[in-house]
Design a protein around this motif. Structure first.
Motif, PDB file in Angstrom:
ATOM      1  N   ILE A 656       0.829  -1.040  -0.026  1.00 49.32           N
ATOM      2  CA  ILE A 656      -0.184   0.074   0.096  1.00 49.32           C
ATOM      3  C   ILE A 656       1.070   1.193   0.017  1.00 49.32           C
ATOM      4  CG2 ILE A 656      -1.714   1.192   1.053  1.00 49.32           C
ATOM      5  CD1 ILE A 656      -2.792  -1.492  -0.013  1.00 49.32           C
ATOM      6  N   ARG A 657       0.526   2.325  -0.789  1.00 48.41           N
ATOM      7  CA  ARG A 657       1.290   3.375  -0.915  1.00 48.41           C
ATOM      8  C   ARG A 657       0.391   4.384  -0.514  1.00 48.41           C
ATOM      9  NH1 ARG A 657       5.913   3.757  -4.222  1.00 48.41           N
ATOM     10  NH2 ARG A 657       6.290   1.755  -5.535  1.00 48.41           N
ATOM     11  N   TYR A 658       1.113   5.610   0.494  1.00 47.18           N
ATOM     12  CA  TYR A 658       0.287   6.816   0.929  1.00 47.18           C
ATOM     13  C   TYR A 658       1.096   7.737   0.285  1.00 47.18           C
ATOM     14  CZ  TYR A 658      -1.426  10.493   4.010  1.00 47.18           C
ATOM     15  OH  TYR A 658      -1.827  11.402   4.543  1.00 47.18           O
ATOM     16  N   GLU A 659       0.443   8.713  -0.367  1.00 43.14           N
ATOM     17  CA  GLU A 659       1.246   9.917  -1.066  1.00 43.14           C
ATOM     18  C   GLU A 659       2.439   9.437  -1.570  1.00 43.14           C
ATOM     19  OE1 GLU A 659      -0.018  12.517  -1.667  1.00 43.14           O
ATOM     20  OE2 GLU A 659      -1.931  12.712  -0.249  1.00 43.14           O
ATOM     21  N   ASN A 660       2.499   8.244  -2.458  1.00 48.03           N
ATOM     22  CA  ASN A 660       3.571   7.622  -3.413  1.00 48.03           C
ATOM     23  C   ASN A 660       4.684   7.133  -2.576  1.00 48.03           C
ATOM     24  OD1 ASN A 660       2.420   8.711  -5.946  1.00 48.03           O
ATOM     25  ND2 ASN A 660       3.098  10.688  -5.414  1.00 48.03           N
ATOM     26  N   GLN A 661       4.554   6.881  -1.143  1.00 48.52           N
ATOM     27  CA  GLN A 661       5.561   6.228  -0.718  1.00 48.52           C
ATOM     28  C   GLN A 661       4.891   4.961   0.219  1.00 48.52           C
ATOM     29  OE1 GLN A 661       8.528   7.370   0.130  1.00 48.52           O
ATOM     30  NE2 GLN A 661       8.369   8.977  -1.115  1.00 48.52           N
ATOM     31  N   VAL A 662       5.527   3.838   0.085  1.00 48.05           N
ATOM     32  CA  VAL A 662       5.089   2.436   0.422  1.00 48.05           C
ATOM     33  C   VAL A 662       5.034   2.512   2.059  1.00 48.05           C
ATOM     34  CG1 VAL A 662       5.335  -0.158   0.654  1.00 48.05           C
ATOM     35  CG2 VAL A 662       5.804   1.235  -1.452  1.00 48.05           C
ATOM     36  N   ILE A 663       4.083   2.175   2.551  1.00 46.81           N
ATOM     37  CA  ILE A 663       3.884   2.396   4.029  1.00 46.81           C
ATOM     38  C   ILE A 663       3.758   0.998   4.556  1.00 46.81           C
ATOM     39  CG2 ILE A 663       3.224   4.750   4.069  1.00 46.81           C
ATOM     40  CD1 ILE A 663       0.436   3.893   4.553  1.00 46.81           C
ATOM     41  N   GLY A 664       3.364  -0.027   4.143  1.00 46.13           N
ATOM     42  CA  GLY A 664       3.201  -1.237   4.502  1.00 46.13           C
ATOM     43  C   GLY A 664       2.542  -2.214   3.465  1.00 46.13           C
ATOM     44  N   ARG A 665       1.823  -3.246   4.220  1.00 45.46           N
ATOM     45  CA  ARG A 665       1.355  -4.516   3.355  1.00 45.46           C
ATOM     46  C   ARG A 665      -0.089  -4.682   4.218  1.00 45.46           C
ATOM     47  NH1 ARG A 665       4.353  -7.025  -0.657  1.00 45.46           N
ATOM     48  NH2 ARG A 665       6.444  -6.409  -1.132  1.00 45.46           N
ATOM     49  N   THR A 666      -0.800  -5.389   3.496  1.00 48.36           N
ATOM     50  CA  THR A 666      -2.207  -5.700   4.090  1.00 48.36           C
ATOM     51  C   THR A 666      -1.637  -6.990   4.894  1.00 48.36           C
ATOM     52  OG1 THR A 666      -2.689  -6.895   2.091  1.00 48.36           O
ATOM     53  CG2 THR A 666      -3.647  -4.943   2.302  1.00 48.36           C
ATOM     54  N   ASP A 667      -2.615  -7.273   5.796  1.00 52.01           N
ATOM     55  CA  ASP A 667      -2.444  -8.423   6.627  1.00 52.01           C
ATOM     56  C   ASP A 667      -3.152  -9.710   6.219  1.00 52.01           C
ATOM     57  OD1 ASP A 667      -5.147  -8.101   7.245  1.00 52.01           O
ATOM     58  OD2 ASP A 667      -4.983  -7.229   8.984  1.00 52.01           O
ATOM     59  N   ALA A 668      -3.282 -10.796   6.835  1.00 54.92           N
ATOM     60  CA  ALA A 668      -3.631 -12.140   6.290  1.00 54.92           C
ATOM     61  C   ALA A 668      -5.204 -11.990   5.751  1.00 54.92           C
ATOM     62  CB  ALA A 668      -3.580 -13.212   7.440  1.00 54.92           C
ATOM     63  N   ALA A 669      -5.845 -11.043   6.189  1.00 55.59           N
ATOM     64  CA  ALA A 669      -7.189 -10.784   6.009  1.00 55.59           C
ATOM     65  C   ALA A 669      -7.437  -9.552   4.992  1.00 55.59           C
ATOM     66  CB  ALA A 669      -8.078 -10.419   7.406  1.00 55.59           C
ATOM     67  N   GLY A 670      -6.341  -9.135   4.491  1.00 56.57           N
ATOM     68  CA  GLY A 670      -6.372  -8.116   3.273  1.00 56.57           C
ATOM     69  C   GLY A 670      -6.812  -6.685   4.054  1.00 56.57           C
ATOM     70  N   HIS A 671      -6.195  -6.363   5.341  1.00 57.28           N
ATOM     71  CA  HIS A 671      -6.449  -5.183   5.868  1.00 57.28           C
ATOM     72  C   HIS A 671      -5.244  -4.476   6.213  1.00 57.28           C
ATOM     73  CE1 HIS A 671     -10.508  -6.522   6.646  1.00 57.28           C
ATOM     74  NE2 HIS A 671     -10.882  -5.371   6.682  1.00 57.28           N
ATOM     75  N   MET A 672      -5.143  -2.971   6.172  1.00 51.20           N
ATOM     76  CA  MET A 672      -3.995  -2.150   6.434  1.00 51.20           C
ATOM     77  C   MET A 672      -4.382  -1.137   7.213  1.00 51.20           C
ATOM     78  SD  MET A 672      -0.600  -0.813   4.739  1.00 51.20           S
ATOM     79  CE  MET A 672       0.365   0.086   5.861  1.00 51.20           C
ATOM     80  N   LEU A 673      -4.091  -0.589   8.383  1.00 50.85           N
ATOM     81  CA  LEU A 673      -4.515   0.577   8.979  1.00 50.85           C
ATOM     82  C   LEU A 673      -3.441   1.684   8.779  1.00 50.85           C
ATOM     83  CD1 LEU A 673      -6.797   1.829  10.640  1.00 50.85           C
ATOM     84  CD2 LEU A 673      -5.048   1.588  12.588  1.00 50.85           C
ATOM     85  N   VAL A 674      -3.918   2.991   8.216  1.00 49.37           N
ATOM     86  CA  VAL A 674      -2.972   4.208   7.738  1.00 49.37           C
ATOM     87  C   VAL A 674      -3.406   5.189   8.965  1.00 49.37           C
ATOM     88  CG1 VAL A 674      -2.277   5.706   5.991  1.00 49.37           C
ATOM     89  CG2 VAL A 674      -3.105   3.255   5.365  1.00 49.37           C
ATOM     90  N   PRO A 675      -2.507   5.261   9.867  1.00 51.63           N
ATOM     91  CA  PRO A 675      -2.812   6.509  10.802  1.00 51.63           C
ATOM     92  C   PRO A 675      -1.924   7.566  10.391  1.00 51.63           C
ATOM     93  CG  PRO A 675      -1.001   4.815  11.610  1.00 51.63           C
ATOM     94  CD  PRO A 675      -1.377   4.386  10.339  1.00 51.63           C
ATOM     95  N   GLY A 676      -2.508   8.534  11.252  1.00 50.93           N
ATOM     96  CA  GLY A 676      -1.761  10.055  11.017  1.00 50.93           C
ATOM     97  C   GLY A 676      -2.255  10.672   9.529  1.00 50.93           C
ATOM     98  N   VAL A 677      -3.484  10.342   9.118  1.00 58.13           N
ATOM     99  CA  VAL A 677      -4.132  11.106   8.095  1.00 58.13           C
ATOM    100  C   VAL A 677      -4.650  12.289   8.449  1.00 58.13           C
ATOM    101  CG1 VAL A 677      -5.493  10.916   6.042  1.00 58.13           C
ATOM    102  CG2 VAL A 677      -4.418   9.032   6.718  1.00 58.13           C
ATOM    103  N   PRO A 678      -4.376  13.376   8.125  1.00 52.12           N
ATOM    104  CA  PRO A 678      -4.643  14.859   8.676  1.00 52.12           C
ATOM    105  C   PRO A 678      -6.258  14.992   8.088  1.00 52.12           C
ATOM    106  CG  PRO A 678      -2.655  15.239   7.491  1.00 52.12           C
ATOM    107  CD  PRO A 678      -3.203  13.838   7.284  1.00 52.12           C
ATOM    108  N   GLY A 679      -7.090  15.360   8.864  1.00 54.60           N
ATOM    109  CA  GLY A 679      -8.527  15.742   8.731  1.00 54.60           C
ATOM    110  C   GLY A 679      -8.528  16.498   7.774  1.00 54.60           C
ATOM    111  N   PHE A 680      -9.722  16.027   6.698  1.00 47.19           N
ATOM    112  CA  PHE A 680      -9.966  17.001   5.656  1.00 47.19           C
ATOM    113  C   PHE A 680      -8.995  17.256   4.547  1.00 47.19           C
ATOM    114  CE2 PHE A 680     -12.819  18.208   9.218  1.00 47.19           C
ATOM    115  CZ  PHE A 680     -14.107  17.741   8.678  1.00 47.19           C
ATOM    116  N   TYR A 681      -7.922  16.310   4.423  1.00 43.58           N
ATOM    117  CA  TYR A 681      -6.909  16.343   3.797  1.00 43.58           C
ATOM    118  C   TYR A 681      -7.217  15.553   2.567  1.00 43.58           C
ATOM    119  CZ  TYR A 681      -2.231  15.576   1.450  1.00 43.58           C
ATOM    120  OH  TYR A 681      -1.348  15.253   0.664  1.00 43.58           O
TER     121      TYR A 681
END
Length: 827
Positions: A656-681
């Motif tokens: 998974i990429r956030y703003e063109n930067q790879v920040i991780g991979r989905t888990d065994a169930a196909g989920h990944m949490l992206v913390p620290g996203v600014p509100g209304f951005y």
């Protein structure tokens, strides 16, 4: 032929007036266009005509009649092709064009639209007839042409803010133990429930100590918040802070608040930005330079223009507008400007209204509310240079009103002034605020002064027995930037309390970079009229992007301290960091400290120990978040604002990429949490399709979304497993089918072409599949094959024999039996 010719002539020659040599010229000379007929043909025509009557001939042209030539030319105004082909009359050496066509292109003719105007006779206009390009090139003053506005006052409207339904728990655990056995533990938590309807949160701390009375749970704030992006406002119910103006005082209430919230629309620019105007005689490129740095580039048509593409800046600066035409000729205009983000644009307003009860004993008691109170503030951009302000507060036996303004002084800064009047228990008081602010590239200056009368009161001291506000307070600060030589800052602070005791403080600092990896600073603080003095020297070295060493020496009235500190921050994607410090504190004993931080994808742990003299202590801490969404629980690092939960439809290990930067991979169930996203951005999240297996398909690999502040959004990427195969097709003799034959997958309707060695590729195959193959000359054959549904990769199938299609072969055999049928194909 004679009849046909007669019909053609009869449509053009009036009865009784036979003229076979008609001139198409309006001048005096006869031109071509005459029709010559044989005498026999004329006789036949005359025999079928009615008897001719004598008609008078048309009068001959006068000697003074001017010659007139009709041209059809494209109008080009100031080197901009209009794309319009108009009729141009060349008469008497002048070029006449319809006024309506000229006026539509910005040419001021001074006549009625239906009139014809001699273009070369219009004052201020030059004209060139381009006979080769069949154009009429017209040049007019640039200010005649329509004005253009480049850029916009606001950015592109953001995406609709999203919020899924879920819950969040933030925690911050801290425990320490001293060497004499005293220990204490605290757990700060935030519970948050959110959805499309808003966010409900509660914050508090649980405390436990081996000694003392501070035990149990202490609540801080409980509130419900809803943001309206269309109206650019927020509604808060519960514990809140009454938003004051810069010359007001903030208070805590329990109640309801409705306020303008520009944070929900980060694309809006609320303060006035400078606009730079100019003129372009021909199509040109316009470049804008702010303080020597290129800030934007636009293409302009001929005419006046205004640039609205100024970036978000604050303070004084210098702008250069460079206009470059097609020949490379440049015109440079340099103007100074001043931007103040404390002002509002003309017509924009800002407001806040709070109703409720005063909060008492905050941080000491869970529920302690006082008398009812209300607070309101309003700001309005009267013009780009003047912002008006007003505020009001009320409580039983208390009323406060005030008015103020901020005035831009051109490029010389901003002046602010405000006056408030209060009345409490029959006593009246006043408060005066005056200030000035200037921020430049190399110099900055600010001054603020507040004066209160002895009887002045507001909500800050209304419900607090014995609290009296200061009588006077003044502060002055200035800064100088000298480039590579460093920067100097100085400040003066003067406060006189209600008891008329006066405190004055002077501070000065100097800082300078040393090479590329070091930084030096010296700071001086002196209490005026007292012996208190503090002098600090600090030298900092950056070892790399994460490591730093600092050496500090502090000298005060009684002691001299030397300290060395070495720190390394943990990487944002997980890892270990530490901090080591040692200080020689003289008479108070040496101080030493060691701590470490371990950051993971789900939490952050930190521990350490310190000692000073004979006293020592150890401590431990942990912080992070736990999210409940989409039916699962997700641990994560602390989430202060918003977040995104990415779902890949159950597919694991997807980058998974956030703003063109790879920040991780989905888990065994196909989920990944992206913390620290600014509100209304408007955040952009992508799936790295290059690492998807061949048997996986995704319809949309990139999505952009805006999450409401304090909420989370579930973002789904529809990744589907597909059965794919590389199939080798051969004929009855085992030879690969020829390149270019057409192949159709009957079940899905997909079409493909046979490649080298009889290879063909299909996706979306089924458990049972049929291929229909067609070649030149109506050759047709079929292939049937099964596939196991749970195949993890692209299969290699074949060689498969393509059997002749019975229907096609029967039709072909019937055709061959026809009498005289010729061979049309060979197999």
């Amino acid at each position: 032929m004679a009849i046909d010719l007669w019909l053609k002539l009869n449509r053009t020659v009036p009865h009784g007036h036979l003229s076979f040599a008609r001139s198409r010229y309006t001048g005096t000379r006869a031109g071509p266009g005459a029709v010559a007929l044989p005498a026999s043909v004329l006789a036949a025509l005359l025999a079928t005509q009615p008897p001719l009557r004598a008609q008078p001939l048309p009068p001959p042209p006068s000697r003074g009649a001017p010659l007139q030539t009709v041209l059809f030319l494209e109008l080009v105004v100031n080197e901009r092709a209009s794309g319009q082909i108009v009729q141009v009359l060349l008469r008497g050496g002048h070029y006449y064009v319809g006024a309506a066509a000229l006026q539509a292109l910005g040419v001021r003719t001074g006549t009625a639209p239906e009139a014809d105007v001699a273009v070369d006779q219009i004052a201020g206009v030059t004209m060139v007839y381009d006979s080769i390009g069949q154009r009429l090139r017209i040049t007019v003053p640039p200010d005649w042409l329509p004005a253009q506005t480049l850029g916009a006052d606001e950015l592109q409207r953001p995406f609709t803010a999203m919020s899924s339904t879920g819950a969040l728990l933030n925690y911050d655990l801290y425990a320490n133990r001293a060497d004499h056995g005293a220990a204490q533990t605290s757990l700060l938590t935030e519970q948050r429930v959110f959805g499309p309807w808003g966010s409900l949160s509660n914050t508090g701390v649980y405390r436990h100590a081996s000694r003392g009375d501070e035990q149990g749970y202490l609540r801080y704030d409980t509130r419900f918040t809803h943001a309206d992006t269309d109206r650019v406002r927020s509604t808060t119910a519960g514990d809140l802070i009454a938003a004051p103006l810069s010359w007001g005082s903030a208070v805590r209430l329990g109640g309801l608040q409705v306020a303008r919230n520009f944070g929900v629309r980060p694309d809006l620019v609320t303060y006035p930005l400078p606009r730079f105007s100019g003129q372009a005689a021909v199509p040109s490129a316009v470049d804008l330079f702010i303080n020597g740095y290129r800030a934007g580039s636009e293409s302009v048509e001929p005419g006046p223009f205004t640039l609205n593409t100024v970036p978000y800046i604050n303070g004084a600066g210098e702008a250069s507008v460079v206009t470059t035409d097609a020949l490379g000729r440049q015109v440079v205009t340099t103007v100074p400007f001043y931007v103040a983000n404390t002002l509002l644009k003309k017509g924009i307003d800002d407001y806040s209204l709070s109703l409720g009860a005063l909060r008492r004993s905050y941080g000491r008691k869970n529920f302690d509310y006082g008398p009812p109170a209300t607070s309101g503030a309003y700001r309005f951009g009267f013009s780009d240079a003047l912002t008006l302000e007003g505020r009001a507060e009320a409580a039983p036996s208390l009323a406060v009103v005030g008015a103020g303004a901020l005035r831009a002084l051109g490029a010389a800064g901003v002046l602010n002034a405000a006056l408030s009047r209060s009345q409490m228990h029959g006593a009246s008081g006043s408060r005066l605020n005056l200030g000035y602010q200037y921020n430049g590239r190399h110099f900055g200056f600010g001054a603020q002064h507040t004066a209160r009368s002895g009887a002045y009161a507001d909500l800050t001291n209304y419900d607090t027995a014995g609290l009296r506000l200061s009588r006077h307070s003044s502060q002055v600060n200035t800064s100088f930037s000298m480039g590579d030589a460093g920067a100097i800052a100085a400040g003066y602070f003067d406060v006189q309390g209600a008891d008329r005791q006066r405190t004055r403080l002077v501070s000065m600092s100097y800082s300078k970079p040393v090479g590329r990896q070091a930084f030096f600073s010296v700071n001086l603080n002196k209490a005026v009229g007292q012996r208190d003095l503090s002098l600090q020297f600090q030298l900092t070295f950056a070892l790399d992007d994460r490591s730093m060493v600092s050496l500090t020496t502090v000298r005060d009235r009684d002691n001299t301290t030397a300290q060395v500190n070495y720190s390394r921050t943990p990487p944002t994607d997980g890892g270990f960091g530490w901090n080591l410090a040692y200080a020689n504190n003289g008479s108070s004993g040496n101080y030493s400290q060691a701590s470490g931080t371990w950051r993971t994808a789900v939490t952050q742990l930190h521990a350490g120990a310190y000692a000073q003299g004979r006293a020592s202590a150890t401590w431990f801490g942990a912080n992070g978040s736990v999210v409940l969404m989409d039916g699962r629980v997700f641990p994560a690092n602390r989430i202060n604002d918003a977040f995104v939960l990415v779902s890949t439809n159950g597919v694991p290990n997807v980058p998974i990429r956030y703003e063109n930067q790879v920040i991780g991979r989905t888990d065994a169930a196909g989920h990944m949490l992206v913390p620290g996203v600014p509100g209304f951005y408007p955040a952009r999240i992508d799936v790295d399709v290059l690492e998807l297996p061949d048997h996986m398909q995704i319809v949309q690999s990139s999505q952009r979304l805006t999450v409401r502040s304090g909420s989370g959004a579930l973002l789904r990427f529809d990744i589907q497993k597909t059965l794919a195969a590389r199939i080798t097709l051969v004929d009855g003799q085992g030879r690969p089918l020829p390149v270019g034959w057409q192949v159709q997958h009957v079940q899905s309707g997909q079409n493909a072409v046979v490649g080298w060695d009889g290879l063909v590729y299909f996706e979306g195959l089924k458990a049972h599949n049929e291929l229909l193959v067609r070649g030149p000359g109506n050759i047709a054959c079929r292939v049937n094959f099964p596939i196991v549904a749970d195949q993890p990769q692209v299969l290699r199938i074949g060689p498969l024999t393509c059997r002749p299609d019975a229907v096609a072969q029967t039709a072909l055999a019937d055709f061959k039996r026809l009498p005289g049928a010729l061979p049309i194909w060979r197999h």
